[in-house]
Scaffold this active site. Structure first.
Site, short mmCIF file in Angstrom:
data_model
loop_
_atom_site.label_atom_id
_atom_site.label_comp_id
_atom_site.label_asym_id
_atom_site.label_seq_id
_atom_site.Cartn_x
_atom_site.Cartn_y
_atom_site.Cartn_z
CG ASP A 96 -16.66 -5.60 -3.53
OD1 ASP A 96 -16.82 -4.70 -2.99
OD2 ASP A 96 -16.21 -5.20 -4.85
CB CYS A 135 -14.06 2.40 -2.98
SG CYS A 135 -14.88 1.41 -4.11
N1 DGL Z 1 -15.90 -1.96 -3.55
C1 DGL Z 1 -16.67 -1.59 -2.83
C2 DGL Z 1 -15.97 -0.70 -1.64
O1 DGL Z 1 -14.91 -0.81 -1.32
C3 DGL Z 1 -17.95 -1.15 -2.90
C4 DGL Z 1 -18.51 -0.14 -4.27
C5 DGL Z 1 -19.87 -0.15 -4.65
O2 DGL Z 1 -20.43 -1.27 -4.87
O3 DGL Z 1 -20.47 0.94 -4.37
O4 DGL Z 1 -16.49 0.30 -1.24
#
Ligand code: DGL
Length: 265
Positions: free
Chosen positions: A10, A184
């Protein structure tokens, strides 16, 4: 049997919410986790940049001899999955399709909300896939970019988090949604706070468990399950202290991430 580790990645700590589910459903797998703490957030970046960063990370994970990769990031899953699948031979599980399937199961009135980063919402990936499953479903999407730095700060349920959630989620509630997908992987860290704002009548769908089960199914079907001790190694691209702190609170175990130079991959 295949005792090589699974790679999970991630932009930062968000993917730990997916790693937690992978550990739960696949306790005998070793995991290599990478959090791109030098370059978080991904959600405000272009598709090209997100794809380039993800390619570097998969090359790093492959240098650790992983047998499969979980993209524990919706921004990467919704913007770069097709490209990455073309480029790499390693099996890859993403999080959007499992999230869509879980949402279809959860909704009764077929009015659903999707919350995610700007890049995820802009991609339209959730909306498109949900409509493929059910063309009558009504989808309302809302980008909640401030949730990511709030989660990275470890402010899971304080006043700032609550006020931010109220501002972001108000307009979704007005649409009569009965389910919201946490699109997210950082957002489950704010789940208590999101729950308080949405109330008990709205289902909160976290794709993490369904994604972990997808990986399990793949390994089972391909005779690739391991019988390891379930060790997890953590790597990051910048400062480790904050990552270690949040990692410990999410996974409940001490974690000492190693900082690596991702630019060489
Ligand atoms: N955790 C990530 C997602 O699921 C990314 C969040 C980010 O870095 O803006 O989109």
């Amino acid at each position: 049997m295949d005792n090589r580790p699974i790679g999970v990645f991630d932009s930062g700590v968000g993917g730990l919410t997916v790693a937690k589910e992978v550990i739960k459903v696949l306790p005998n797998e070793n995991i290599i986790y990478f959090g791109d703490t030098a370059r978080v957030p991904y959600g405000s970046k272009s598709k090209e940049t997100v794809t380039k960063f993800s390619g570097q990370i998969i090359r790093f994970l492959m240098s650790k001899n992983v047998k499969a990769v979980v993209i524990a990031c919706n921004t990467v899953s919704s913007n770069s999955f097709e490209k990455l699948k073309e480029e790499f031979s390693v099996p890859i599980v993403e999080v959007v399709t499992p999230g869509v399937e879980a949402c279809i199961k959860a909704t009764k009135n077929k009015i659903v909300g999707i919350i995610g980063t700007e890049a995820t919402i802009k991609s339209g990936a959730y909306e498109k896939k949900l409509k493929e499953y059910d063309k009558n479903i009504k989808v309302f999407s809302k980008a909640c970019p401030l949730f990511v730095p709030i989660a990275e700060e470890g402010w899971a349920d304080n006043e700032v988090a609550r006020l931010t959630a109220e501002i972001y989620l108000k307009e979704l509630l007005e649409k009569g949604i009965d389910s919201v997908v946490l699109g997210c992987t950082h957002y489950p860290l704010l789940k208590n706070c999101v729950r308080k704002v949405l109330g008990e009548g709205v289902s909160i769908v976290d794709p993490a468990c369904a994604a972990a089960l997808k990986m399990k199914e793949y390994l089972e079907n391909n005779n690739m399950l391991a019988d390891n001790l379930g060790e997890v190694s953590f790597f990051v691209s910048d400062n480790t202290e904050k990552f270690d702190f949040i990692c410990q609170s999410v996974l409940g175990k001490r974690c000492a991430a190693e900082k690596i130079d991702i630019d060489i991959y």
